[in-house]
Scaffold this active site. Structure first.
Site, mmCIF file in Angstrom:
data_model
loop_
_atom_site.group_PDB
_atom_site.id
_atom_site.type_symbol
_atom_site.label_atom_id
_atom_site.label_comp_id
_atom_site.label_asym_id
_atom_site.label_seq_id
_atom_site.Cartn_x
_atom_site.Cartn_y
_atom_site.Cartn_z
ATOM 1 C CG HIS A 177 -1.988 1.166 1.017
ATOM 2 N ND1 HIS A 177 -3.125 1.312 0.460
ATOM 3 C CD2 HIS A 177 -1.538 2.327 1.641
ATOM 4 C CE1 HIS A 177 -3.652 2.350 0.874
ATOM 5 N NE2 HIS A 177 -2.939 2.991 1.386
ATOM 6 C CB CYS A 178 2.066 3.263 -2.547
ATOM 7 S SG CYS A 178 3.067 4.904 -2.788
#
Length: 313
Positions: free
Chosen positions: A170-171
């Site tokens: 998850h960025c």
């Protein structure tokens, strides 16, 4: 290594299973008992016109990303290019910089607003499981957090609150997971940001050399102290993002070539999927066949025929 009891938690089994009295270990799913499910079935109820994660941290990081690009645009255009005496130099560098910045922001927007491969939420109902026609001994895994049937190579994201197919990570900078459907756009985002940063650094070096040879009051529309501060900040921003995005780009390309997501590498998960060549893995992400559309954030990858997933423990 998970215990047999843990591995069999939150599962549904086919009726009439033989050998149930032989113990819990015999009830667990064996490799040959995985259930192939078409990708169309998995995505049918999850397709949506718009995807956006309402996460405060992610939204702030995404806005900061755009503001940093806007700041670079301001310094490049109004501090370095417009005051320059060489018109050809200004036009060529202005076109190149704005073109790369446009592609970077377009890639960022596509990575942020594209469903990364979310499994339909709450589809682990008894009616739906019965429609899979499980055979005796077959087992499906239900995610206890989002109540969905979890395919092979899917992981639950605590921020998106969904199980994501082939989730890499998850960025927060794109306010989204990097998964099966948007990995191309994330790779393009890191590549174009790295190129923009490199271009900025080269122009800053040339501008400093030009100003040292000429009068500082003539090489910029701003005062010499303001010009130096703006250029130093741009240099620091460009160097920081060049290093960061170059590392991310290399990591993502390596992950694609080895067909192993970041989470799978971190957890050292056992490989249960067919091994393909590096070129086949690249085409699976960017589309078939190779073309200049691979580098376009406006082109949706043509991944060929629908893939088959497996629901496993």
């Amino acid at each position: 290594m998970r215990s047999p009891v843990h591995r069999c938690r939150d599962t549904e089994r086919g009726r009439g299973q033989a050998g149930a009295a032989s113990g819990m270990g015999s009830n667990c799913l064996q490799p040959e008992q995985r259930i192939p499910i078409s990708k169309d079935v998995i995505t049918a109820s999850s397709a949506s016109a718009m995807w956006f994660i309402k996460d405060a941290c992610g939204i702030v990081c995404a806005v900061i990303t755009w503001l940093l690009v806007v700041y670079a645009e301001f310094v490049v255009m109004f501090v370095m290019l417009l005051p320059a005496k060489d018109l050809t130099y200004s036009i060529i560098n202005g076109i190149v910089f704005n073109f790369l910045a446009f592609l970077a922001l377009a890639s960022h927007l596509r990575a942020m607003c594209t469903d990364p491969g979310a499994v339909p939420k709450g589809n682990a109902t008894r009616e739906y499981i019965e429609s899979l026609h499980l055979k005796p001994g077959q087992v499906v895994y239900k995610c206890p957090k989002c109540c969905s049937i979890k395919p092979d190579r899917a992981h639950h994201c605590s921020v998106c609150k969904r199980c994501i197919r082939k989730m890499d990570h998850h960025c927060p900078w794109v306010n989204n997971c990097v998964g099966e459907n948007n990995q191309k756009y994330f790779v393009l985002f890191t590549m174009y940001i790295a190129l923009v940063s490199l271009h900025c650094l080269v122009m800053v070096v040339f501008h400093f050399l030009y100003c040292f040879e000429d009068d500082w009051t003539k090489c910029s529309s701003f005062s010499p102290p303001a010009t130096v501060i703006l250029l130093i900040l741009l240099c620091f921003e460009g160097l920081l993002f060049l290093i960061f995005t170059s590392v991310m780009f290399g990591t993502q390309v390596h992950s694609i070539c080895t067909d192993e997501t970041g989470i799978e590498q971190l957890k050292k998960e056992e490989r249960r999927w067919a091994k393909k060549t590096k070129w086949m893995n690249m085409r699976a992400v960017f589309g078939h066949p190779f073309s200049f559309l691979w580098f376009s954030p406006f082109s949706t990858p043509d991944q060929g025929k629908a893939e088959t997933y497996q629901y496993v423990v």
